[in-house]
Design a protein around this motif. Structure first.
Motif, mmCIF file in Angstrom:
data_model
loop_
_atom_site.group_PDB
_atom_site.id
_atom_site.type_symbol
_atom_site.label_atom_id
_atom_site.label_comp_id
_atom_site.label_asym_id
_atom_site.label_seq_id
_atom_site.Cartn_x
_atom_site.Cartn_y
_atom_site.Cartn_z
ATOM 1 N N SER A 225 40.889 -21.483 8.444
ATOM 2 C CA SER A 225 40.558 -20.493 9.475
ATOM 3 C C SER A 225 41.799 -19.712 9.891
ATOM 4 C CB SER A 225 39.975 -21.185 10.712
ATOM 5 O OG SER A 225 38.813 -21.892 10.390
ATOM 6 N N GLY A 226 41.626 -18.408 10.046
ATOM 7 C CA GLY A 226 42.664 -17.578 10.651
ATOM 8 C C GLY A 226 43.709 -17.018 9.733
ATOM 9 N N GLU A 267 34.953 -25.538 11.367
ATOM 10 C CA GLU A 267 34.830 -24.717 12.576
ATOM 11 C C GLU A 267 33.696 -23.704 12.534
ATOM 12 O OE1 GLU A 267 39.537 -24.900 13.809
ATOM 13 O OE2 GLU A 267 38.889 -23.631 12.143
ATOM 14 N N THR A 277 40.078 -26.242 9.715
ATOM 15 C CA THR A 277 41.502 -26.500 9.932
ATOM 16 C C THR A 277 41.812 -27.906 9.469
ATOM 17 O OG1 THR A 277 41.597 -25.014 11.834
ATOM 18 C CG2 THR A 277 43.320 -26.676 11.672
ATOM 19 N N THR A 286 48.184 -24.697 8.220
ATOM 20 C CA THR A 286 47.904 -23.290 8.519
ATOM 21 C C THR A 286 49.128 -22.635 9.150
ATOM 22 O OG1 THR A 286 45.606 -23.934 8.950
ATOM 23 C CG2 THR A 286 46.272 -21.742 9.648
ATOM 24 N N CYS A 297 47.831 -13.495 9.065
ATOM 25 C CA CYS A 297 46.691 -13.761 9.942
ATOM 26 C C CYS A 297 45.514 -12.868 9.552
ATOM 27 C CB CYS A 297 47.070 -13.511 11.402
ATOM 28 S SG CYS A 297 48.213 -14.738 12.075
ATOM 29 N N SER A 301 38.432 -14.369 10.933
ATOM 30 C CA SER A 301 38.283 -15.823 11.043
ATOM 31 C C SER A 301 39.190 -16.424 12.117
ATOM 32 C CB SER A 301 38.583 -16.490 9.695
ATOM 33 O OG SER A 301 39.948 -16.305 9.330
ATOM 34 N N MET A 302 40.069 -15.594 12.682
ATOM 35 C CA MET A 302 40.951 -16.075 13.742
ATOM 36 C C MET A 302 40.143 -16.526 14.959
ATOM 37 S SD MET A 302 44.300 -16.263 14.568
ATOM 38 C CE MET A 302 45.223 -14.953 13.796
ATOM 39 N N TYR A 305 39.275 -20.245 15.115
ATOM 40 C CA TYR A 305 40.370 -21.221 15.015
ATOM 41 C C TYR A 305 40.490 -21.979 16.340
ATOM 42 C CZ TYR A 305 45.040 -23.105 14.106
ATOM 43 O OH TYR A 305 46.116 -23.936 13.926
ATOM 44 N N ALA A 309 44.899 -19.520 18.773
ATOM 45 C CA ALA A 309 45.256 -18.384 17.921
ATOM 46 C C ALA A 309 46.666 -17.892 18.193
ATOM 47 C CB ALA A 309 44.256 -17.246 18.130
#
Length: 912
Positions: A225-226, A267, A277, A286, A297, A301-302, A305, A309
């Protein structure tokens, strides 16, 4: 999974193999591993080593896509346990090995030992002794002690019934491997973002892995994620082309996570892609990928998270600053700005629209600032506004534009804000943008006040939306994630632009220059007395456009009683008069977009209203005259403000600046007459002091009109007794005149100053000068027969002439207490000496002794003298200074420690 390797292949004897070293990257099965060397300038070489003379069960294999004849095959008994035994023992560890045989197909077979030499644990022997592998006996030579030892260990495992030799053959140990999940989104939601134990089975690239979820053996692909790492692009011919740093990013993740025991927080699952994550005791992969410049970044998808973030943004920012790997050519958006231009404090002078403000820097320069990464309300239904008979006005016609502008205006106008420049958007021309209009260079920044991000507040109320950027566009707000989160909340709660309710409509009549409409409004505005207004635009020092909230109309307003320098636009074909720009700027700084009160007296032939404008107790006409930016016009003679204007002009004329810079006194023969007229006039009149404020101002009533007030009060109370007002029928608004029930139970005339809530209404008693906070149930409508047109407000505010009140609270309280005891609710004699910014300055005498009240305060050491420069006041000033000297000599009150008015006077709460 790789195919397990079965025993060795016979060939001619070879010389003793050389000992080699490596690090175990991956365990393919119970009898095959992949070892790698040390990285030097990139991912290191790697090779597969198969264990000689032993065989472990084959792991499950999935059917090959597009080949219907192939099928899924399950684990053989004890295959997974054998793989796990080696994985836990060897992953990431240094081993040494010998290659005994290399087949024509390139497969290598040999012995593997933990550690740097053969004194370490023999992996094949450990497997066999635990009953997790069988010995290939068909090729065993009797003279080979290593092979003989393997046979002995297998016999011992059988007799001990270990592993596969246990009773029942161990069929119950086969795992039920699940290659796919029927409904990934429901599966992810069912876990409620709780950590799940897992083994990383494969690393596709730096940010995408294949994980085995325990204990249910789901094999899932997880995207971190992110973030996003450089990938391997697959060409049409099946070949893979790595993006820059793709191989390095993959090795970075592999060397830390491949076949490690981890925990994964699943997530979200948008479009069947599982985002998660990976948690490892040694750190968050990450954040590490970002910090080392292997990833960037990703906004979409942030949002899901769960670990914060801001940590990812900080890690990415660190990599950018160090210009490592994918950021090696990075140039910050504000790299060319000095620190003072990048971050500063400024005063907000104007709200341009819902995403831009004009601020005044400490240098006096004006600068337009656009709020980063947000878009103001836009006109989606343009067809609705193509009414040819109606002029399109964005502020009122675009839904929520007015609410957004008002939010910023009320929050920011006149306040100091912190500005952090995020980026500067280069100017665009019409040719570059096609149908989109050209824009000048824009300074885009994050603006905060009291720790609140104004852009985030706007977005959270649904009064603006976030701009979506390309992934490689770094020109965005430094708090972009907070803006996206705020927008998500606004959408969820259906606020503002995201509401499904009908949009608010603002029907605002613009009667500027509309003579007939203005004539209809004039009587109403005249009767209203002081009316609330917001200054929308300043044409010149004395010409403004006002928005009247109660009347929902726009009017052009001219300041009465003054003659202000005119700009070039007001003089066809001419040049601007001197100081016209200064006057315009002065008016802008004082009133633009502020809430003001106006008194309309008349209108001109063009439909412009003429009157007086007040802001926070300051009469704008008087303020312009005081600052030498306007002269008194003869039409002011019939106004109640005439004397104040005259006094202000006289003071400005004496200073000889701006409009009066070239002013010269009249010829000598006339000087005697003029000076005679300018002598101090002692025209004392009887007044009754009703109220004294904490700032030593006081309110009085004229004794001459006292009987009129008494008669009005008696008549009003008799009418109230006959027809009591209905409780709660009056809805208070700021500026309204009303009746208020005082603590003594009697009704008095009052004006509403502020409405906090129905239970907290701030009122000012217009005939006595005191203030009170009441419930709206103690207020009632003021009948027209008792309005200020029947009898003007009787309480008049004054300040003591020649007196400067101490800034020290205790000293000021002592002076107020003394005055309250001496003159409150008593009759005195009053004489106006000169005008002030908010009220006239006067001297006050006791009726019986004729002693000067203010001079008495000076002599008692309770106040200081305010030295005036006017010639006709010098006699009074001298008398006051002598009184001050006597108080200092006697060390009375504020002088008890001597003369405190030194360089550090401010430090002690005093000033000259």
């Amino acid at each position: 999974m790789a195919t397990p390797v079965s025993g060795s292949v016979q060939s001619n004897p070879a010389p003793a193999p050389a000992l080699q070293r490596g690090i175990v990257k991956m365990v393919l099965s119970g009898c095959a591993i992949i070892v790698r060397g040390q990285p030097r300038g990139g991912p290191p070489p790697e090779r597969q080593i198969n264990l000689s003379n032993v065989r472990a069960g084959a792991l499950a294999r999935r059917a090959i896509q597009n080949q219907p004849e192939t099928k899924d095959t399950p684990d053989e008994p004890w295959a997974f346990q054998a793989r796990e035994f080696l994985r836990k023992k060897m992953i990431g560890k240094e081993v040494c090995f010998t290659v005994e045989i290399k087949t024509q197909q390139g497969r290598e077979y040999g012995m593997v030992y933990l550690g740097k030499d053969t004194s370490g644990e023999n992996i094949a022997e450990s497997l066999v002794s635990e009953g997790l592998a069988t010995v290939r006996r068909e090729g065993i030579r009797g003279n080979n002690p290593d092979q003989a030892r393997l046979c002995d260990l297998e016999d011992q495992a059988k007799s001990s019934k270990k592993g596969m030799w246990s009773e029942g053959g161990g069929s119950h140990t086969i795992r039920d491997l699940k290659y796919s999940i029927e409904n990934p989104r429901n599966f992810v939601d069912s876990l409620h973002q709780k950590p799940v134990n897992a083994i990383i089975e494969h690393v596709r690239d730096g940010s995408v892995v294949r994980a085995l979820l325990l204990p249910d053996y789901y094999l899932v692909t997880v995207m971190l994620s992110g973030i996003k790492c450089p990938t391997f692009k697959r060409e049409a011919d099946g070949a893979e082309t790595p993006e820059p740093f793709a191989a390095e990013a993959k090795f970075f993740t592999e060397s830390r996570l491949l076949q490690r025991d981890v925990q994964i927080i699943l997530e979200s699952c948008p479009n069947q892609i599982i985002l998660g994550t990976i948690l490892h005791p040694n750190g968050n992969i990450t954040e590490l990928l970002l910090k080392d410049g292997f990833a960037r970044c990703v906004d979409w998808s942030m949002a899901v998270y769960t670990q914060g973030a801001e940590k990812l943004r900080a890690a990415e920012r660190s990599a950018k600053e160090r210009k490592v790997r994918i950021w090696k050519d990075y140039v910050a958006p504000t790299a060319n700005l000095d620190q003072k231009d990048r971050q500063f404090v400024a005063k907000v002078m104007q709200v341009v629209n819902a995403d831009a403000i004009v601020v005044k820097l400490n240098s006096g320069e004006y600068k337009t600032i656009h709020l980063s990464s947000i878009r103001p309300p836009r006109n989606e239904g343009e067809e609705k506004n193509k009414d040819k008979d109606k002029r399109f006005r964005p502020l009122y016609d675009i839904p929520y534009m007015f609410e957004a502008r008002e939010f910023l205006r009320k929050k920011l106008i006149g306040k100091k804000v912190n500005v952090t420049v995020d980026y500067i958007r280069a100017a665009t021309t019409a040719a570059e943008t096609g149908p989109v209009p050209a824009f000048p260079e824009r300074t885009c920044a994050t603006v905060t006040i009291g720790g609140i991000n104004i852009a985030e507040a706007l977005v959270s109320k649904g009064l603006a939306t976030c701009i979506r950027y390309r992934q490689d566009d770094d020109q965005r707000s430094s708090h972009y994630d907070e803006l996206l989160a705020a927008e998500a909340r606004a959408i969820k709660n259906g606020k503002g632009l995201h509401s499904k309710k009908e949009v608010p409509i603002h029907r605002v009549a613009d009667i500027s220059g509309e003579t007939q409409k203005a004539k209809q409004f004039l009587p109403f505005l005249q009767r209203a007395g002081r009316s609330e207004a917001v200054v929308e635009y300043v044409f010149s020092g004395s010409r403004l456009k006002l928005y009247m909230p109660k009347e929902t109309c726009l009017i052009t307003f001219l300041l009465a009683g003054i003659e202000c320098p005119r700009g070039s636009r007001n003089i066809p074909g001419g040049t601007a008069e001197p100081f016209s720009e200064e006057a315009t700027l002065f008016t802008k700084e004082l009133v633009l977009q502020r809430e003001v009160e106006v008194e309309v007296e008349s209108m001109d032939k063009a439909g412009n209203f003429i009157g007086w404008l007040h802001i926070e107790g300051v009469n704008l006409s008087v303020a312009l005259v005081e600052n030498s930016l306007s002269k008194v016009h003869f039409t002011a003679e019939r106004s109640s403000y005439y004397k104040t204007l005259q006094s202000a002009e006289e003071v400005a004329r004496q200073r000889k600046d701006k409009l009066w810079a070239n002013y010269e006194e009249k010829p000598t023969e006339e000087v005697a007459q003029v000076s005679e007229e300018k002598e101090r006039v002692a025209n004392y009149r009887a007044v009754y002091v009703t109220e004294i404020t904490d700032g030593l101002h006081f309110y009085t009533q004229d004794v001459e009109t006292g009987a009129q007030l008494e008669n009005l009060m008696e008549t009003m109370r008799a009418e109230i007794a006959a027809q009591p007002p209905v409780e709660g029928s009056f809805t208070p608004h700021r500026g309204d005149y009303c009746m208020a029930k005082f603590a003594d139970g009697e009704w008095y005339r009052a004006r509403v100053e502020k409405v906090e809530s129905p239970a907290k209404v701030h009122v000012f008693y217009i005939d006595y000068g005191n203030r009170e906070v009441l419930s709206s149930v103690r207020l009632a409508t003021l009948p027209p027969a008792f309005s200020t047109r029947a009898l003007p407000a009787q309480a008049t505010e004054y300040a003591f002439a020649f007196i400067q009140v101490s800034q020290d609270e205790d000293a000021r309280a002592d002076a107020v207490d003394c005055i309250v005891k001496d003159i409150q609710n008593t009759q005195c004699l009053l004489n106006v000496e000169y005008s002030g910014a908010s009220c006239p300055h006067v001297t006050l005498q006791f009726t019986d002794s004729k002693d000067d009240v203010g001079l008495g305060l000076v002599k008692e050491g309770l106040v200081m003298v305010d030295v005036r420069k006017e010639k006709h006041l010098q006699k009074m000033v001298t008398e006051y200074l002598n009184g001050q000297e006597s108080a200092k000599s006697a060390r009375l009150n504020i002088w008890r420690y001597g003369d405190f008015r030194a360089d550090d006077a401010d430090e002690f709460g005093y000033r000259r």
